[in-house]
Design a protein around this motif. Structure first.
Motif, PDB file in Angstrom:
ATOM      1  N   ASN A  85      -4.166 -23.998 -27.939  1.00  0.00           N
ATOM      2  CA  ASN A  85      -3.412 -23.626 -26.736  1.00  0.00           C
ATOM      3  C   ASN A  85      -4.015 -22.395 -26.060  1.00  0.00           C
ATOM      4  O   ASN A  85      -4.142 -22.339 -24.822  1.00  0.00           O
ATOM      5  CB  ASN A  85      -1.952 -23.348 -27.092  1.00  0.00           C
ATOM      6  N   LEU A  86      -4.381 -21.392 -26.868  1.00  0.00           N
ATOM      7  CA  LEU A  86      -4.939 -20.177 -26.277  1.00  0.00           C
ATOM      8  C   LEU A  86      -6.295 -20.444 -25.619  1.00  0.00           C
ATOM      9  O   LEU A  86      -6.575 -19.947 -24.518  1.00  0.00           O
ATOM     10  CB  LEU A  86      -5.076 -19.099 -27.350  1.00  0.00           C
ATOM     11  N   ASN A 146      -5.748 -22.536 -22.358  1.00  0.00           N
ATOM     12  CA  ASN A 146      -5.291 -21.677 -21.262  1.00  0.00           C
ATOM     13  C   ASN A 146      -6.417 -20.792 -20.744  1.00  0.00           C
ATOM     14  O   ASN A 146      -6.550 -20.561 -19.537  1.00  0.00           O
ATOM     15  CB  ASN A 146      -4.139 -20.797 -21.750  1.00  0.00           C
ATOM     16  N   MET A 165       5.356 -15.178 -22.564  1.00  0.00           N
ATOM     17  CA  MET A 165       5.808 -15.999 -23.678  1.00  0.00           C
ATOM     18  C   MET A 165       7.050 -16.816 -23.359  1.00  0.00           C
ATOM     19  O   MET A 165       7.501 -17.612 -24.176  1.00  0.00           O
ATOM     20  CB  MET A 165       6.094 -15.117 -24.907  1.00  0.00           C
ATOM     21  N   ARG A 212       1.348 -18.047 -14.786  1.00  0.00           N
ATOM     22  CA  ARG A 212       0.306 -17.025 -14.800  1.00  0.00           C
ATOM     23  C   ARG A 212       0.135 -16.405 -13.434  1.00  0.00           C
ATOM     24  O   ARG A 212      -0.359 -15.322 -13.297  1.00  0.00           O
ATOM     25  CB  ARG A 212      -1.008 -17.637 -15.282  1.00  0.00           C
ATOM     26  N   ARG A 218       1.810 -22.864 -18.170  1.00  0.00           N
ATOM     27  CA  ARG A 218       1.108 -22.111 -19.201  1.00  0.00           C
ATOM     28  C   ARG A 218       2.066 -21.482 -20.202  1.00  0.00           C
ATOM     29  O   ARG A 218       1.794 -21.405 -21.397  1.00  0.00           O
ATOM     30  CB  ARG A 218       0.256 -21.020 -18.544  1.00  0.00           C
ATOM     31  N   LEU A 236       2.135 -21.028 -24.568  1.00  0.00           N
ATOM     32  CA  LEU A 236       2.237 -19.743 -25.245  1.00  0.00           C
ATOM     33  C   LEU A 236       3.502 -19.654 -26.083  1.00  0.00           C
ATOM     34  O   LEU A 236       3.514 -19.020 -27.138  1.00  0.00           O
ATOM     35  CB  LEU A 236       2.214 -18.602 -24.218  1.00  0.00           C
ATOM     36  N   THR A 237       4.579 -20.312 -25.608  1.00  0.00           N
ATOM     37  CA  THR A 237       5.803 -20.339 -26.408  1.00  0.00           C
ATOM     38  C   THR A 237       5.576 -21.070 -27.715  1.00  0.00           C
ATOM     39  O   THR A 237       6.022 -20.635 -28.787  1.00  0.00           O
ATOM     40  CB  THR A 237       6.930 -21.017 -25.616  1.00  0.00           C
ATOM     41  N   GLN A 288       3.550 -18.825 -29.941  1.00  0.00           N
ATOM     42  CA  GLN A 288       4.342 -17.735 -30.483  1.00  0.00           C
ATOM     43  C   GLN A 288       5.279 -18.221 -31.588  1.00  0.00           C
ATOM     44  O   GLN A 288       5.452 -17.541 -32.611  1.00  0.00           O
ATOM     45  CB  GLN A 288       5.148 -17.066 -29.378  1.00  0.00           C
ATOM     46  N   LEU A 314       2.157 -12.333 -31.775  1.00  0.00           N
ATOM     47  CA  LEU A 314       1.147 -12.684 -30.783  1.00  0.00           C
ATOM     48  C   LEU A 314       1.099 -11.572 -29.746  1.00  0.00           C
ATOM     49  O   LEU A 314       2.106 -11.302 -29.069  1.00  0.00           O
ATOM     50  CB  LEU A 314       1.484 -14.033 -30.132  1.00  0.00           C
ATOM     51  N   ALA A 344      -0.730  -9.670 -26.344  1.00  0.00           N
ATOM     52  CA  ALA A 344      -1.455 -10.010 -25.117  1.00  0.00           C
ATOM     53  C   ALA A 344      -1.904  -8.746 -24.406  1.00  0.00           C
ATOM     54  O   ALA A 344      -1.133  -7.784 -24.290  1.00  0.00           O
ATOM     55  CB  ALA A 344      -0.578 -10.846 -24.195  1.00  0.00           C
ATOM     56  N   PHE A 358      -5.815 -12.493 -26.093  1.00  0.00           N
ATOM     57  CA  PHE A 358      -4.633 -12.804 -26.886  1.00  0.00           C
ATOM     58  C   PHE A 358      -5.015 -12.698 -28.361  1.00  0.00           C
ATOM     59  O   PHE A 358      -5.994 -13.319 -28.798  1.00  0.00           O
ATOM     60  CB  PHE A 358      -4.118 -14.216 -26.568  1.00  0.00           C
TER      61      PHE A 358
END
Length: 612
Positions: free
Chosen positions: A509-510, A513, A555, A561, A570, A574-575, A578, A588, A590, A600
């Motif tokens: 995911n990171l 993104n 989050m 974003r 996005r 991130l949720t 996390q 997590l 940022a 991240f």
């Protein structure tokens, strides 16, 4: 007479100071006397002894020279005689100017007369021709004169040596007297110090101790204690303040007893009216207090035995929460509905969110209060929500797949030529379809993660291999956008015990993104480091960055974003990341700056249990 602390302490200190001064004076006097005796010996006798020894040595060498001359060796005798006569004259001058004894002057003058006669006799003998006459003159005239002169010199030497021995005996006697006096004065000082040490606690500390005992008695709740007069001027106001305090406490106890009883009854009534089960544990784990809900639901009564992690509500529902409070010293509360405790009874399966906290009062150290909130209905609603999201997402997947294939086929050259406007519309439809597909996949991941909250399958994992595997899965997308994917050197990393599948979802995911929000020609890099506390994996890009005002909301599930940018959803990815990191007991982090990219960092403590 002295009823003041200051006077008593001052008197004791003055006594010690006077004793120390007396000891010092005796020691100084003794040392000065010894120094005077030694100075007398050095000044009056030692120099004379050295001078006499030098004269004897010079005489003996002159006698040797005279003997050489009697045998005709004038070449040896005359220089030696001149040298030793000068040495004798120097030693004699020292002795002459250091006459200190009563008969020493006459003896010194006798040495001078005998020496002059001896010198004249030697000169007359040397004036005669060498031969038997000169040798006979040596034994007849020179040797007897030498013997008389030597004996006179030895007599002066013995006089000074006897004086030195007498002075030495006098110095030793003075030293013994000084030591005796110093020891006596020191013993007196020690006796005074011991007397002061015995007297000070009785006269100073004992009144303070009586007041301290009275204070401890008052602190124990006994307000009938009598505060005696300390007999010390400085402590009298303190004793009087204690008496006034006891009187006010007595009055306060009598006036507030009814209020305290009313407050206790109110607190008990409030506890009993709570709909959620509540239990208060004693320090040893015995149940101190319960409400009606706890008795009705769990059958817990005041006085029940110490809670353990065994069977029953005391161990399964309440005991585990109490043990975590004792271990951490802080409040224990579940993070979400998925962490609720399951309880099965005759009414069926039920779920409770158990919260526990230590009682903060000092007198309640070790006591813990535990509340169990029934969240069965909320959990069912949450499960229905998750099931609905999962169902809708699954239903979306089939038409989305068809739409995705259709848009891709339309863009294939074999389908036929498209106008520029048609190709733009189909391309937009394809991109939006891909976004919908990604959204559906993220929704399904989120539902699965929430349903498996806390269910981690930790195994030893090579972190470098995991990062490379994640980047390999995104190289095609990154190549289409012209973005470089890099794994930064991290040195020798220990194998980490994590859930590789779920941690792979986090990194995917990171990275996804980062690719989505990095322009062509940019870089997305992965780096890892580890220390004794945690493993840290950082995903860093050179993209557009995030404004500081938006960074705190990244989050959240509905966060974006930035307006107008691709990837409005996005925040959902991130949720998910996390949630997985929290299951590992980590966090997590940022960091970002507009126009300079984002970073991240996944922080996972070593061997940490999942968060509740």
């Amino acid at each position: 007479m002295y009823n003041s602390l200051r006077a008593r302490v001052t008197l004791g200190v003055l006594a010690i100071m006077l004793t120390l001064l007396l000891v010092s004076a005796v020691a100084i006097t003794t040392l000065r006397r010894l120094g005077g005796e030694i100075e007398t010996i050095l000044r009056e006798n030692y120099r004379s002894v050295i001078a006499c020894v030098d004269m004897k040595e010079a005489l003996e060498r002159q006698d040797s020279a005279a003997l050489f001359a009697s045998t005709g060796h004038d070449d040896i005798a005359r220089p030696l005689l001149a040298e030793q006569r000068a040495a004798f004259a120097r030693a004699y001058a020292v002795e002459f100017h250091n006459i200190t004894l009563p008969d020493e002057g006459a003896a010194v003058r006798e040495i001078d007369a005998l020496f002059r006669d001896y010198v004249a006799s030697v000169d007359r003998a040397l004036a005669a021709p060498a031969g038997p006459a000169r040798s006979e003159a040596y034994f007849r005239e020179l040797l007897p004169r030498f013997t008389r002169l030597k004996r006179a010199t030895e007599r002066v030497l013995r006089m000074n040596q006897a004086s030195m021995e007498s002075a030495d005996r006098s110095a030793k006697a003075a030293a013994r007297r000084g030591v005796a006096v110093t020891v006596g004065v020191g013993a007196l000082a020690l006796a005074l110090l011991l007397a002061f040490t015995w007297w000070l606690p009785r006269m100073v500390v004992r009144p303070v101790q009586r007041l301290a005992d009275a204070a401890r008695t008052i602190g124990g709740g006994d307000l009938d204690v009598a505060i005696a007069d300390p007999g010390v001027r400085e402590l009298a106001p303190l004793a009087e303040a204690f008496r006034r305090m006891v009187e006010k406490l007595r009055a306060y106890r009598q006036s507030s007893l009814g209020e305290l009883l009313a407050a206790r009854d109110l607190a008990n009534a409030t506890v009993q009216c709570l709909l959620d089960p509540l239990v208060v544990f004693e320090r040893d784990g015995t149940v101190l207090l319960t409400n009606e809900a706890a008795t009705r639901v769990f059958g817990v009564e005041p006085g029940d035995g110490p809670a353990t992690a065994g069977e029953g509500a005391l161990g399964h529902v309440f005991g585990a929460a109490r043990e975590r409070v004792i271990a951490t010293g802080g409040v224990v509360a579940p993070g979400n509905l998925a962490a609720a405790t399951r309880w099965r009874d005759r009414l069926g399966e039920r779920y409770f969110q158990v919260r526990a906290a230590p009682l903060r009062a000092e007198s309640d150290d070790g006591r813990v209060i535990v509340v169990a909130q029934d969240v069965t209905r909320l959990r069912r609603i949450d499960r229905l929500k998750s099931d609905m999201v999962a169902t809708v997402s699954h239903e979306f997947k089939t038409p989305l797949t068809s739409l995705r294939m259709a848009t891709h086929l339309l863009l294939e050259p074999a389908t036929g030529p498209l106008t520029e406007a048609q190709r733009e519309v189909v391309t937009t439809a394809r991109d939006e379809t891909e976004r919908l597909r990604l959204l559906v996949d993220e929704l399904l991941d989120l539902v699965r993660i929430e349903s498996e909250a806390g269910a981690l399958h930790r195994v030893p994992v090579e972190v470098d291999e995991l990062m490379r595997a994640v980047l390999d899965g995104h190289r095609a997308i990154a190549a289409d956008k012209g973005i470089a994917l890099v794994v930064e050197p991290s040195g020798a990393l220990p194998r980490a015990r994590v859930d590789p599948e779920k941690l792979g979802i986090v990194l995917a995911n990171l990275v996804s993104n980062a690719i989505r929000h990095t322009p062509s020609g940019g870089t997305v890099a992965l780096a890892a480091e580890a220390d004794a506390a945690a493993l840290r994996i950082t995903v860093r890009d050179t993209g557009e960055g995030v404004a500081p005002s938006d960074l705190a909301h990244l989050m959240e599930r509905a966060s974006t974003r930035g307006a107008g940018h691709e990837g409005t959803w996005r925040g959902l990815g991130l949720t998910i990341a996390q949630e997985i990191v929290l299951q590992h007991g980590g966090e997590l982090l940022a960091e970002s700056a507009v126009g300079r990219g984002s970073a991240f960092t996944v922080v996972i403590p070593h061997e940490t249990s999942p968060a509740p």
